[in-house]
Design a protein around this motif. Structure first.
Motif, PDB file in Angstrom:
ATOM      1  N   ILE A  74       0.872  -1.175   0.000  1.00 12.34           N
ATOM      2  CA  ILE A  74       0.000   0.000   0.000  1.00 12.34           C
ATOM      3  C   ILE A  74       0.905   1.219   0.000  1.00 12.34           C
ATOM      4  O   ILE A  74       1.971   1.220   0.626  1.00 12.34           O
ATOM      5  CB  ILE A  74      -0.959   0.017   1.203  1.00 12.34           C
ATOM      6  CG1 ILE A  74      -2.054   1.076   0.999  1.00 12.34           C
ATOM      7  CG2 ILE A  74      -0.223   0.221   2.508  1.00 12.34           C
ATOM      8  CD1 ILE A  74      -3.242   0.910   1.937  1.00 12.34           C
ATOM      9  N   ASP A  75       0.480   2.249  -0.725  1.00 10.32           N
ATOM     10  CA  ASP A  75       1.299   3.454  -0.832  1.00 10.32           C
ATOM     11  C   ASP A  75       0.932   4.394   0.304  1.00 10.32           C
ATOM     12  O   ASP A  75      -0.142   4.993   0.313  1.00 10.32           O
ATOM     13  CB  ASP A  75       1.066   4.124  -2.191  1.00 10.32           C
ATOM     14  CG  ASP A  75       2.111   5.185  -2.480  1.00 10.32           C
ATOM     15  OD1 ASP A  75       2.626   5.787  -1.521  1.00 10.32           O
ATOM     16  OD2 ASP A  75       2.408   5.420  -3.668  1.00 10.32           O
ATOM     17  N   ALA A 115     -12.350  -4.840  -0.617  1.00 11.80           N
ATOM     18  CA  ALA A 115     -12.227  -5.371   0.744  1.00 11.80           C
ATOM     19  C   ALA A 115     -10.761  -5.554   1.128  1.00 11.80           C
ATOM     20  O   ALA A 115     -10.355  -5.254   2.262  1.00 11.80           O
ATOM     21  CB  ALA A 115     -12.977  -6.694   0.863  1.00 11.80           C
ATOM     22  N   GLU A 116      -9.962  -6.032   0.186  1.00 12.97           N
ATOM     23  CA  GLU A 116      -8.540  -6.225   0.464  1.00 12.97           C
ATOM     24  C   GLU A 116      -7.826  -4.893   0.628  1.00 12.97           C
ATOM     25  O   GLU A 116      -6.965  -4.734   1.509  1.00 12.97           O
ATOM     26  CB  GLU A 116      -7.896  -7.036  -0.667  1.00 12.97           C
ATOM     27  CG  GLU A 116      -6.375  -7.152  -0.612  1.00 12.97           C
ATOM     28  CD  GLU A 116      -5.832  -7.822   0.631  1.00 12.97           C
ATOM     29  OE1 GLU A 116      -4.610  -7.755   0.836  1.00 12.97           O
ATOM     30  OE2 GLU A 116      -6.616  -8.413   1.408  1.00 12.97           O
ATOM     31  N   ILE A 117      -8.187  -3.908  -0.185  1.00  9.00           N
ATOM     32  CA  ILE A 117      -7.585  -2.581  -0.038  1.00  9.00           C
ATOM     33  C   ILE A 117      -7.926  -1.999   1.324  1.00  9.00           C
ATOM     34  O   ILE A 117      -7.064  -1.439   2.014  1.00  9.00           O
ATOM     35  CB  ILE A 117      -8.055  -1.649  -1.170  1.00  9.00           C
ATOM     36  CG1 ILE A 117      -7.488  -2.128  -2.510  1.00  9.00           C
ATOM     37  CG2 ILE A 117      -7.643  -0.209  -0.894  1.00  9.00           C
ATOM     38  CD1 ILE A 117      -8.034  -1.388  -3.705  1.00  9.00           C
ATOM     39  N   SER A 118      -9.181  -2.152   1.746  1.00 12.26           N
ATOM     40  CA  SER A 118      -9.591  -1.660   3.061  1.00 12.26           C
ATOM     41  C   SER A 118      -8.811  -2.355   4.173  1.00 12.26           C
ATOM     42  O   SER A 118      -8.400  -1.712   5.155  1.00 12.26           O
ATOM     43  CB  SER A 118     -11.094  -1.881   3.247  1.00 12.26           C
ATOM     44  OG  SER A 118     -11.518  -1.427   4.507  1.00 12.26           O
ATOM     45  N   ARG A 119      -8.579  -3.660   4.024  1.00 10.85           N
ATOM     46  CA  ARG A 119      -7.800  -4.395   5.019  1.00 10.85           C
ATOM     47  C   ARG A 119      -6.373  -3.850   5.091  1.00 10.85           C
ATOM     48  O   ARG A 119      -5.804  -3.677   6.181  1.00 10.85           O
ATOM     49  CB  ARG A 119      -7.770  -5.885   4.661  1.00 10.85           C
ATOM     50  CG  ARG A 119      -7.038  -6.745   5.689  1.00 10.85           C
ATOM     51  CD  ARG A 119      -6.822  -8.159   5.195  1.00 10.85           C
ATOM     52  NE  ARG A 119      -5.779  -8.238   4.171  1.00 10.85           N
ATOM     53  CZ  ARG A 119      -4.468  -8.299   4.439  1.00 10.85           C
ATOM     54  NH1 ARG A 119      -4.028  -8.269   5.697  1.00 10.85           N
ATOM     55  NH2 ARG A 119      -3.594  -8.390   3.461  1.00 10.85           N
ATOM     56  N   ARG A 120      -5.796  -3.554   3.955  1.00 11.57           N
ATOM     57  CA  ARG A 120      -4.423  -3.037   3.935  1.00 11.57           C
ATOM     58  C   ARG A 120      -4.354  -1.630   4.529  1.00 11.57           C
ATOM     59  O   ARG A 120      -3.364  -1.282   5.174  1.00 11.57           O
ATOM     60  CB  ARG A 120      -3.874  -3.050   2.509  1.00 11.57           C
ATOM     61  CG  ARG A 120      -3.715  -4.441   1.934  1.00 11.57           C
ATOM     62  CD  ARG A 120      -3.010  -4.414   0.590  1.00 11.57           C
ATOM     63  NE  ARG A 120      -3.134  -5.678  -0.107  1.00 11.57           N
ATOM     64  CZ  ARG A 120      -2.554  -5.959  -1.269  1.00 11.57           C
ATOM     65  NH1 ARG A 120      -1.793  -5.037  -1.859  1.00 11.57           N
ATOM     66  NH2 ARG A 120      -2.732  -7.126  -1.846  1.00 11.57           N
ATOM     67  N   VAL A 121      -5.380  -0.831   4.286  1.00  7.19           N
ATOM     68  CA  VAL A 121      -5.422   0.486   4.916  1.00  7.19           C
ATOM     69  C   VAL A 121      -5.372   0.334   6.429  1.00  7.19           C
ATOM     70  O   VAL A 121      -4.579   0.988   7.116  1.00  7.19           O
ATOM     71  CB  VAL A 121      -6.687   1.261   4.489  1.00  7.19           C
ATOM     72  CG1 VAL A 121      -6.871   2.497   5.366  1.00  7.19           C
ATOM     73  CG2 VAL A 121      -6.604   1.668   3.023  1.00  7.19           C
TER      74      VAL A 121
END
Length: 270
Positions: A74-75, A115-121
């Motif tokens: 994640i950036d 959902a995966e992006i939210s988890r990484r956030v």
């Protein structure tokens, strides 16, 4: 004092200056490795070895924070709302799907979903930003004023983002919004020769610079995008000790200038 977390490393100093290196991390978690291409696993777009370039700063009492994991996870220098910081220009996403050379980072059908992006956030982005927020608040409470240096580096030639070869020192102040003119003037007065320099050229400051740089709140932020030609063998991405030995005094001059400025502002705030 060194604060070690599974997500980041924070060295807590006693001066009104902090250096953030959000793209310095090299690791990819095992669960994400399984979804990525070989090109992605090589993490070529890392801001390589910034911790080595700035290894003098801790002994000066300066705080430093850098992540364990790579920008491909994640950036940390992007807004979680997906905002493009350079409208009209090519830019990478919060969770990048392609490398700077446009090669895919993920296997077919394995690009992270919402959902995966939210988890990484929640897992990676929030802890880094919370730690940075807390450290700025601690230093501001102690000194009354804080300067943030956002330390980055990039290959000298990346056609996706800019034409030709990048200048060596690329400073960004969000067009003067993230810090005051006297700070920029002090930096531009440094003798960077034989290196080239520019302010608010192709790189004007990413999300961290724009978010935390609030001069009216006694926090100023400046981004440096350093050309990797100044310290790497760019073909192999190997650290070049001879090149680094030449550029590090310029970085130390920059950090010293920012520290002197921060202390001057802190004295005026108290």
């Amino acid at each position: 004092m060194r604060e070690q977390s599974p997500i980041f490393e924070l060295i807590k100093g006693n001066q009104p200056l902090i250096i953030s290196m959000p793209h310095n991390g090299q690791e990819i978690p095992d669960d994400i490795k399984n979804t990525m291409t070989e090109a992605g696993l090589a993490v070529p777009d890392t801001d390589w070895y910034l911790d080595k370039l700035y290894d003098f700063a801790a002994s000066m009492g300066i705080s430093l924070i850098n992540p364990r994991y790579n920008r491909y996870v994640i950036d940390l220098n992007r807004n979680t709302n997906g905002e493009n910081l350079y409208p009209g220009a090519n830019s990478t996403e919060l969770c990048p799907t392609t490398a700077f050379d446009l090669s895919p980072l993920y296997k077919t059908g394995r690009v992270p979903n919402d959902a995966e992006i939210s988890r990484r956030v929640n897992t990676y982005w929030q802890p880094y930003h919370q730690a940075l927020t807390n450290e700025i608040a601690r230093l501001k409470a102690e000194h009354g004023y804080v300067v943030l240096l956002e330390a980055h580096s990039i290959l000298s030639v990346v056609p996706r983002f800019f034409e030709g070869q990048l200048p060596d020192f690329n400073f960004g102040s969000n067009q003067g919004e993230s810090c005051k003119a006297p700070l920029v003037n002090a930096v531009e007065a440094i003798d960077f020769s034989p290196y080239s320099q520019v302010t608010n050229g192709r790189f004007k400051g990413g999300f961290i610079t724009r978010h935390f740089g609030q001069p009216k709140q006694q926090v100023e932020a400046l981004q440096l995008e350093l050309s990797q030609a100044t310290y790497l063998d760019e073909d192999t991405l190997a650290y070049n000790e001879e090149k680094a030995a030449q550029v590090k005094p310029k970085l130390k001059a920059l950090v010293t200038t920012l520290l002197n400025y921060a202390n001057e502002q802190a004295r005026g705030a108290n």
